[in-house]
Scaffold this motif. Structure first.
Motif, PDB file in Angstrom:
ATOM      1  N   ILE A 237       0.949  -1.266  -0.049  1.00 57.77           N
ATOM      2  CA  ILE A 237      -0.076  -0.001  -0.122  1.00 57.77           C
ATOM      3  C   ILE A 237       0.768   1.182   0.215  1.00 57.77           C
ATOM      4  O   ILE A 237       0.760   2.051  -0.850  1.00 57.77           O
ATOM      5  CB  ILE A 237      -1.015  -0.211   1.259  1.00 57.77           C
ATOM      6  CG1 ILE A 237      -1.843  -1.232   1.003  1.00 57.77           C
ATOM      7  CG2 ILE A 237      -1.460   1.267   1.391  1.00 57.77           C
ATOM      8  CD1 ILE A 237      -2.553  -1.602   2.390  1.00 57.77           C
ATOM      9  N   LEU A 238       1.980   1.296   1.013  1.00 57.87           N
ATOM     10  CA  LEU A 238       2.615   2.395   0.987  1.00 57.87           C
ATOM     11  C   LEU A 238       3.657   2.408  -0.153  1.00 57.87           C
ATOM     12  O   LEU A 238       3.927   3.653  -0.724  1.00 57.87           O
ATOM     13  CB  LEU A 238       3.541   2.301   2.294  1.00 57.87           C
ATOM     14  CG  LEU A 238       2.861   2.252   3.705  1.00 57.87           C
ATOM     15  CD1 LEU A 238       3.819   2.467   4.757  1.00 57.87           C
ATOM     16  CD2 LEU A 238       1.945   3.812   3.813  1.00 57.87           C
ATOM     17  N   GLY A 239       3.833   1.380  -0.946  1.00 63.52           N
ATOM     18  CA  GLY A 239       4.597   1.368  -2.162  1.00 63.52           C
ATOM     19  C   GLY A 239       3.870   1.924  -3.151  1.00 63.52           C
ATOM     20  O   GLY A 239       4.442   2.934  -3.852  1.00 63.52           O
ATOM     21  N   GLU A 240       2.577   1.724  -3.136  1.00 59.99           N
ATOM     22  CA  GLU A 240       1.802   2.108  -4.204  1.00 59.99           C
ATOM     23  C   GLU A 240       1.669   3.831  -4.141  1.00 59.99           C
ATOM     24  O   GLU A 240       1.657   4.546  -5.306  1.00 59.99           O
ATOM     25  CB  GLU A 240       0.442   1.921  -4.215  1.00 59.99           C
ATOM     26  CG  GLU A 240      -0.587   2.273  -5.296  1.00 59.99           C
ATOM     27  CD  GLU A 240      -2.001   1.691  -5.130  1.00 59.99           C
ATOM     28  OE1 GLU A 240      -2.517   0.888  -6.049  1.00 59.99           O
ATOM     29  OE2 GLU A 240      -2.695   2.291  -4.359  1.00 59.99           O
ATOM     30  N   LYS A 243       4.977   5.417  -5.355  1.00 58.94           N
ATOM     31  CA  LYS A 243       4.876   5.336  -6.982  1.00 58.94           C
ATOM     32  C   LYS A 243       4.165   6.455  -7.449  1.00 58.94           C
ATOM     33  O   LYS A 243       4.496   7.170  -8.276  1.00 58.94           O
ATOM     34  CB  LYS A 243       4.335   4.019  -7.378  1.00 58.94           C
ATOM     35  CG  LYS A 243       5.430   2.936  -7.162  1.00 58.94           C
ATOM     36  CD  LYS A 243       4.624   1.702  -7.912  1.00 58.94           C
ATOM     37  CE  LYS A 243       5.704   0.489  -7.738  1.00 58.94           C
ATOM     38  NZ  LYS A 243       5.464  -0.695  -8.333  1.00 58.94           N
ATOM     39  N   ILE A 244       2.939   6.825  -6.998  1.00 58.57           N
ATOM     40  CA  ILE A 244       2.215   7.861  -7.549  1.00 58.57           C
ATOM     41  C   ILE A 244       2.667   9.311  -7.120  1.00 58.57           C
ATOM     42  O   ILE A 244       2.919  10.070  -8.051  1.00 58.57           O
ATOM     43  CB  ILE A 244       0.815   7.665  -6.824  1.00 58.57           C
ATOM     44  CG1 ILE A 244       0.092   6.264  -7.415  1.00 58.57           C
ATOM     45  CG2 ILE A 244      -0.071   8.670  -7.397  1.00 58.57           C
ATOM     46  CD1 ILE A 244      -1.279   6.092  -6.600  1.00 58.57           C
ATOM     47  N   ALA A 245       3.099   9.264  -5.878  1.00 57.67           N
ATOM     48  CA  ALA A 245       3.925  10.554  -5.472  1.00 57.67           C
ATOM     49  C   ALA A 245       5.041  11.064  -6.646  1.00 57.67           C
ATOM     50  O   ALA A 245       5.530  11.945  -6.451  1.00 57.67           O
ATOM     51  CB  ALA A 245       4.085  10.686  -3.936  1.00 57.67           C
ATOM     52  N   GLU A 263      10.849   0.534  -7.142  1.00 53.57           N
ATOM     53  CA  GLU A 263      10.297   0.056  -5.863  1.00 53.57           C
ATOM     54  C   GLU A 263      11.299   1.027  -4.725  1.00 53.57           C
ATOM     55  O   GLU A 263      12.248   1.191  -5.085  1.00 53.57           O
ATOM     56  CB  GLU A 263      10.501  -1.257  -5.404  1.00 53.57           C
ATOM     57  CG  GLU A 263       9.493  -2.238  -6.255  1.00 53.57           C
ATOM     58  CD  GLU A 263       8.275  -1.853  -6.106  1.00 53.57           C
ATOM     59  OE1 GLU A 263       7.692  -1.519  -4.786  1.00 53.57           O
ATOM     60  OE2 GLU A 263       7.253  -2.259  -6.933  1.00 53.57           O
ATOM     61  N   SER A 264      10.698   1.157  -3.413  1.00 56.50           N
ATOM     62  CA  SER A 264      11.707   2.006  -2.486  1.00 56.50           C
ATOM     63  C   SER A 264      12.418   1.155  -1.527  1.00 56.50           C
ATOM     64  O   SER A 264      11.759   0.310  -0.905  1.00 56.50           O
ATOM     65  CB  SER A 264      10.636   2.868  -1.774  1.00 56.50           C
ATOM     66  OG  SER A 264      11.407   3.184  -0.531  1.00 56.50           O
TER      67      SER A 264
END
Length: 337
Positions: A237-240, A243-245, A263-264
């Motif tokens: 969820i936080l990865g998504e 990505k958007i940010a 990916e972070s």
């Protein structure tokens, strides 16, 4: 600023008639002009876009008295033919009740107050407090690691028959127990702020109109409360959100390629370190109850020390990740740690 018939450029560049020094505002962001007593605004392909009453615009759009316009993350309200920067109180009222009359809007305006985050959906104050608490938590874990080392040394001396070391050992045990309680108490507001930050970040990235988003807002909150599964769900969820940010924006929107963002590593390592760290702490604290079994007690202290180090590393990576995402959402200049 009074809008006249000659077009007024809006942006962060010094060549603009209305200069807005904010990272969310492009150098040449928009153009505002008055024609026949009416004010029109045109977005000039800015990175973070221009909105009127929360709606993104393409091309030229009419700005009515009392309407609020966002240049990136900076809100203004039109009072007659004058654009006045809105403070956070006025913006919150507008977001709640919608645009009002010019008198109602201008009553809460200030030309000097700082702008909020994207569409005021992510709080710079929340991010700042969360980062400070997380850094404080890292410092507390460091103190607990030092206490564990001293506890280990005094215990070894006590086992070796040094009577004077017994008092020191008990003192360090008391200090460790106190620090442990403080860490548990501190983790409560940190957890609450993490949930709030996750929710606000999800809402802020929704403002960027991502296509084919997998995780809805409810997951950004609920996933935190699902034991074990949250270790898998939260990185997704936080990865998504990240990505958007991170994705390139055009007119305030991200393109359909946002899913191709990398990916972070900070996010992944946050959970890779934090989860096993909690396991080490759990078993280590349980072993510390076996004071009269020297081998078990030593192993317990070693597991606690490793666990503290892993949790501290994970928390540090959480700080880096949260600061990175918050900065990409336009609140980085307001979040000092």
């Amino acid at each position: 600023m009074e809008i006249v018939e000659s077009p007024v450029l809006v942006g962060s560049g010094s060549h603009c008639g209305l200069v807005i020094e904010d990272p969310s505002v492009s150098a040449t962001h928009a153009e505002v002009v008055q024609r026949d007593g009416r004010v029109y605004v045109r977005d000039l392909d800015s990175e973070n876009g221009t909105t009127i009453n929360g709606q993104g615009i393409e091309g030229e759009a009419l700005l009515q008295p009392g309407d609020w316009v966002m240049f990136g993350a900076v809100p203004y309200v039109l009072d007659g033919t004058e654009l006045i920067e809105a403070d956070e109180t006025a913006l919150a009222q507008i977001l709640t009740t919608g645009p009002g009359t010019p008198d109602e809007a201008s009553a809460n305006l200030s030309s000097s107050d700082a702008a909020a985050g994207p569409v005021a959906l992510i709080s710079a104050d929340l991010v700042r407090l969360l980062l400070r608490l997380l850094w404080g938590y890292v410092g507390l874990l460091g103190a607990m690691m030092l206490t564990t080392i001293l506890l280990f040394a005094s215990y070894e001396q006590t086992v070796a028959g040094n009577r004077g070391a017994a008092d020191s050992w008990q003192t360090w045990e008391t200090i460790y127990a106190t620090l442990f309680v403080v860490s548990v108490v501190l983790s409560i507001p940190i957890f609450a702020l993490l949930v709030a930050w996750s929710d606000q970040s999800h809402r802020a990235t929704d403002w960027l109109h991502p296509q084919e988003r997998q995780w809805v807002r409810g997951w950004a909150i609920g996933a935190w409360f699902i034991p074990l599964a949250n270790l898998i769900l939260l990185p997704l969820i936080l990865g998504e959100i990240r990505k958007i940010a991170t994705a390139t924006r055009s007119n305030g929107k991200v393109g359909s390629t946002w899913q191709r963002e990398g990916e972070s590593s900070a996010l992944l390592l946050w959970f890779v370190f934090y989860a096993p760290g909690l396991v080490f702490l759990w078993y280590g604290d349980a072993a510390l109850d076996k004071v009269f079994d020297a081998e078990q007690y030593r192993n317990g202290l070693m597991m606690v020390l490793i666990g503290l180090g892993l949790v501290a590393a994970g928390t540090t990576l959480a700080v880096l990740f949260i600061r990175d995402v918050s900065t990409k959402l336009g609140v980085g200049s307001h979040t000092t740690s």
